[in-house]
Design a protein around this motif. Structure first.
Motif, PDB file in Angstrom:
ATOM      1  N   LEU A 161      -2.631  -0.200  -1.456  1.00  0.00           N
ATOM      2  CA  LEU A 161      -3.760  -0.901  -0.570  1.00  0.00           C
ATOM      3  C   LEU A 161      -5.083  -1.139  -1.356  1.00  0.00           C
ATOM      4  O   LEU A 161      -5.562  -2.189  -1.187  1.00  0.00           O
ATOM      5  N   ALA A 162      -5.413  -0.183  -2.451  1.00  0.00           N
ATOM      6  CA  ALA A 162      -6.451  -0.233  -3.178  1.00  0.00           C
ATOM      7  C   ALA A 162      -6.324  -1.810  -3.960  1.00  0.00           C
ATOM      8  O   ALA A 162      -7.193  -2.508  -4.355  1.00  0.00           O
ATOM      9  N   GLU A 163      -4.916  -1.751  -4.538  1.00  0.00           N
ATOM     10  CA  GLU A 163      -4.829  -2.877  -5.290  1.00  0.00           C
ATOM     11  C   GLU A 163      -4.568  -4.129  -4.566  1.00  0.00           C
ATOM     12  O   GLU A 163      -5.101  -5.373  -5.188  1.00  0.00           O
ATOM     13  N   ARG A 164      -4.175  -4.323  -3.430  1.00  0.00           N
ATOM     14  CA  ARG A 164      -4.405  -5.203  -2.493  1.00  0.00           C
ATOM     15  C   ARG A 164      -5.724  -5.748  -1.962  1.00  0.00           C
ATOM     16  O   ARG A 164      -6.156  -6.893  -2.192  1.00  0.00           O
ATOM     17  N   ARG A 165      -6.585  -4.822  -1.952  1.00  0.00           N
ATOM     18  CA  ARG A 165      -8.123  -4.966  -1.328  1.00  0.00           C
ATOM     19  C   ARG A 165      -8.563  -5.590  -2.573  1.00  0.00           C
ATOM     20  O   ARG A 165      -9.400  -6.780  -2.648  1.00  0.00           O
ATOM     21  N   ALA A 166      -8.191  -5.243  -3.909  1.00  0.00           N
ATOM     22  CA  ALA A 166      -9.256  -5.736  -5.246  1.00  0.00           C
ATOM     23  C   ALA A 166      -8.652  -7.098  -5.140  1.00  0.00           C
ATOM     24  O   ALA A 166      -9.616  -7.961  -5.762  1.00  0.00           O
ATOM     25  N   ALA A 167      -7.443  -7.414  -5.020  1.00  0.00           N
ATOM     26  CA  ALA A 167      -6.925  -8.813  -5.129  1.00  0.00           C
ATOM     27  C   ALA A 167      -6.959  -9.736  -4.007  1.00  0.00           C
ATOM     28  O   ALA A 167      -6.312 -10.612  -4.244  1.00  0.00           O
ATOM     29  N   SER A 168      -7.687  -9.279  -3.038  1.00  0.00           N
ATOM     30  CA  SER A 168      -7.613  -9.727  -1.717  1.00  0.00           C
ATOM     31  C   SER A 168      -6.148 -10.664  -1.422  1.00  0.00           C
ATOM     32  O   SER A 168      -5.869 -11.552  -1.082  1.00  0.00           O
ATOM     33  N   LEU A 169      -5.208  -9.546  -1.351  1.00  0.00           N
ATOM     34  CA  LEU A 169      -3.938  -9.690  -0.995  1.00  0.00           C
ATOM     35  C   LEU A 169      -3.587  -9.205   0.671  1.00  0.00           C
ATOM     36  O   LEU A 169      -4.358  -8.236   0.777  1.00  0.00           O
ATOM     37  N   PRO A 170      -2.580  -9.551   1.121  1.00  0.00           N
ATOM     38  CA  PRO A 170      -2.217  -9.149   2.516  1.00  0.00           C
ATOM     39  C   PRO A 170      -2.151  -7.660   2.442  1.00  0.00           C
ATOM     40  O   PRO A 170      -1.449  -7.050   1.329  1.00  0.00           O
ATOM     41  N   PRO A 171      -2.688  -6.842   3.182  1.00  0.00           N
ATOM     42  CA  PRO A 171      -2.942  -7.024   4.606  1.00  0.00           C
ATOM     43  C   PRO A 171      -4.463  -7.295   4.521  1.00  0.00           C
ATOM     44  O   PRO A 171      -5.152  -7.394   5.639  1.00  0.00           O
ATOM     45  N   PHE A 172      -5.070  -7.635   3.508  1.00  0.00           N
ATOM     46  CA  PHE A 172      -6.699  -8.063   3.320  1.00  0.00           C
ATOM     47  C   PHE A 172      -6.860  -9.443   3.536  1.00  0.00           C
ATOM     48  O   PHE A 172      -7.969  -9.667   3.412  1.00  0.00           O
TER      49      PHE A 172
END
Ligand code: ADP
Ligand code: ZN
Ligand code: ZN
Length: 682
Positions: free
Chosen positions: A571-582
């Motif tokens: 989730l931290a990676e996804r948040r940093a890269a603006s990937l789903p679910p963010f």
């Protein structure tokens, strides 16, 4: 009146058309209407009739299918939501949600089927056997059940995430929650991934509710069986519907509970037509009909996990296995540590892994060996000139299948006999490279001659009943080692497995698909979950992972059976890269005879997007080829549209897609295009 018919949005035909009828027909009524020279099935849709164009003469409804009651308003609302969210027409989604037979039969034929179905119901109702007793719930299970009950009392309950480790008794919770719903005179809908709908699970449900009507809905039913199941559900006679993704659209007038088992499973996403997520539609359906929704998993999707973290879903933990069974000890074998004889490929199984398999066999326990590649070898090669078994139609190798000595393309299906000599230089020495499940099973049988080895993959289960047979033999203890693809890792409640081996789980670690790590972790956790389910044997149970990358953080989390640890990291990676679910994504995919046409279509689509005011806050990325660009001589390219806001993305798609239907005709050589909202594979 407006009648919904099966017309895709791009057919140039509205999906609801105006027809005449003497007297009013209730919305949701099934009818047959003339369309050109044909007669097609339709559903009277609600809402006022469209403004009549001067001069058009409306044609009358041909028949009303009055043997069955009309579809309910919440069902129609679900269809409308799915159509709008996944950018399809209402008529297309509505008609696709009905069994094919219902679309085909005339009023009299349908009436006959309904009468037959009622006779069947009368006959099966008195076949009651004594019910299998409920298990006495553990404290964790009891609190989860209480939470489902509580949700059933509230008009706006949040969806529940039953987050339970493998073997923690999730299914028992579903069954007891269903029992309560049934006792209140309501229907329960239990969704499972395709592969989990084995006779074992169906039998477990039927045994629990012998006096209730349980129906199965899945793609392996014959058209007649599918119609029968649908009619029983629609009439409110079925108490419990157990089905795969298509069952999310079952007509259930007394719905009281929706369960989605293994909610993370990719098979909930439909891959053609309206590319809906049955998991997401199940959540929406629960919201529409004010009934509790339970999503169950040991390894929830990151979307669901994030909802649980943010409080949009309520998490119900089951942290312990039933009866004090422990999870297997996970050990990594570093393939890099094997001494390599020069020019020799590494052995399939490392010595300590082979030894563990031997000991397991000697103790009379079962093991499971998992390799996500079917066939004998992924490619054949000529040792002289370097020729490889390429598929002439696809950008892929054809796989060598030894049993029938064929080369088969797993993408387009092209199957040919293995050539006797190299087609390019005539050399007789052509060799398999690499290894699939077929070869692995052969090698295991050679290394451990006394072990009974069985194989389970898409090749061995092609024949009817073979899957059931193999699973049955496994349950009966007639197999020592089961080799297979991911098919063996899912759901099954095998009692005697104490050893699980993952042979080569490395490819997913470096995939370009940002979801590959999440999927691989879920798969390995599921695989681990097959071992030690029996508390008497679980203490010594183990999992071996053979890997070239033992330092990868995925394995550290796997060793600790720590889903939350890995999920937080991802989730931290996804948040940093603006990937789903963010963020939220839609894919626009184009297919054409040559890549240039596909690219032209996508580039024009991007230009259209740039001119739209609705594109504000939406990023449209440049077109790229798919991982396997050419399949069956069709080149495939895709383009991602992404936004931090789901609503913005939806607004954008609503404005962008209609002009694309026109654009299609202007690009020569374009075979087809499609949009995939919330795509699973990038
Ligand atoms: P999961 O769905 O979480 O993998 P299951 O519901 O299949 O777990 O339960 C695993 C096994 O434990 C099954 O054989 C089931 O019958 C049994 N079981 C479940 N709950 C209980 C309980 N409370 N007491 C005894 N056995 C149970
Ligand atoms: Zn050659
Ligand atoms: Zn091919």
């Amino acid at each position: 009146m407006q009648v919904a018919i099966d017309a895709p949005r791009h057919a140039g035909l509205a999906s609801t058309l105006d027809y005449l009828h003497d007297g009013a027909l209730e919305p949701g009524s099934l009818v047959r209407v003339p369309l050109g020279r044909r007669e097609v099935a339709g559903i009277v849709w609600r809402g006022a009739a469209a403004a009549r164009q001067p001069g058009t003469v409306l044609r009358p409804v041909a028949q009303r299918l009055d043997a069955i009651g009309s579809l309910a308003a919440p069902w129609m609302a679900l269809v409308e939501f799915a159509a709008s969210y996944y950018q399809r027409s209402v008529g297309e989604v509505a008609l696709a949600a009905l069994p094919a037979e219902l679309r085909r039969l005339h009023a009299a034929q349908l009436a006959a089927r309904v009468r037959r179905s009622q006779r069947g119901a009368a006959a099966s109702a008195n076949a009651a056997a004594p019910a299998v007793a409920n298990a006495v719930l553990t404290d964790e299970q009891a609190s989860a059940l209480a939470a489902v009950d509580e949700a059933a009392q509230q008009p706006r309950a949040v969806p529940l995430l039953l987050h339970g480790v493998t073997g923690s008794g999730k299914t028992e919770v579903y069954l007891q929650a269903s029992e309560r719903v049934l006792a209140r005179g309501r229907q329960a809908l239990l969704l499972v991934p395709e592969i989990n709908l084995t006779p074992q699970l169906l039998a477990r449900v039927v045994q629990r509710f012998p006096s209730r009507r349980v129906v199965a809905m899945h793609s392996a039913l014959t058209p007649a069986q599918r119609l029968q199941a649908w009619l029983v559900a629609h009439a409110g006679e079925a108490d419990l519907v157990l089905g795969t993704r298509l069952a999310v659209f079952a007509s259930l007038p007394r719905l009281g509970l929706v369960v989605v088992d293994e909610e993370h499973d990719a098979s909930y996403k439909q891959q053609e037509g309206a590319r809906y997520s049955a998991r997401d539609l199940a959540v929406y359906r629960g919201h529409l009909e004010h009934v509790p929704v339970v999503l169950g998993s040991a390894t929830p999707s990151l979307e669901t996990w994030q909802h649980a973290r943010s409080g949009r879903y309520r998490r119900l933990p089951l942290e312990r296995r039933i009866g004090g069974a422990t999870l297997p000890r996970v050990q990594l074998f570093d393939m890099g540590s094997l001494p390599r004889a020069t020019g020799q490929p590494p052995p399939a199984l490392a010595p300590p892994v082979l030894e563990a398999l031997r000991q397991c066999r000697d103790r009379g326990e079962q093991s499971l060996v998992f390799l996500n590649r079917r066939g004998y070898a992924p490619v054949l090669q000529c040792v002289d000139c370097g020729w490889k078994s390429e598929c002439p139609n696809c950008s892929a190798w054809r796989v060598f299948h030894k049993l029938d000595r064929t080369l088969r393309c797993h993408h387009c299906g092209l199957t040919e006999h293995v050539p006797r000599a190299c087609p390019s230089c005539g050399n007789l020495d052509i060799q398999p490279l690499g290894r699939g499940t077929e070869k692995l099973a052969e090698q295991l049988a050679a290394e451990l001659p006394t072990a009974r080895v069985a194989r389970l993959d898409a090749d061995t289960t092609r024949g009817r009943g073979v899957l059931e047979q193999t699973l049955g033999a496994m349950h009966a203890g007639e197999v020592d080692i089961l080799v297979g693809t991911q098919m063996v890792t899912k759901g099954h409640d095998f009692r005697r497995i104490t050893l699980v081996v993952a042979v080569n789980p490395d490819t997913a670690l470096f995939s370009s698909d940002f979801r590959a790590g999440e999927r691989q972790f879920a798969l390995l956790m599921q695989a681990a979950g097959r071992a030690g389910r029996d508390p008497c044997q679980s203490a010594g149970s183990q999992m071996w992972v053979q890997t070239w990358h033992p330092q990868h953080p995925l394995f550290a989390a796997l060793r600790r059976h720590d889903y939350a640890l890995f999920a937080e990291r991802l989730l931290a990676e996804r948040r940093a890269a603006s990937l789903p679910p963010f963020s939220h994504m839609a894919l626009l995919r184009a297919e054409a005879r040559d890549a240039a046409a596909a690219a032209t279509f996508l580039r024009s689509a991007a230009q259209l997007a740039a001119a739209l005011p609705e594109a504000d806050g939406v990023v449209v990325y440049p077109p790229v080829p798919l991982a396997v660009p050419r399949v069956a001589n069709i080149e495939r390219m895709q383009m991602v549209a992404e936004s931090a806001s789901r609503a913005r993305l939806q607004r954008f798609l609503g404005a962008w897609l209609p002009p694309l239907h026109q654009l299609r005709g202007q690009v020569k050589g374009l075979a087809r295009w499609a949009v995939d909202v919330d795509p699973l594979a990038i």
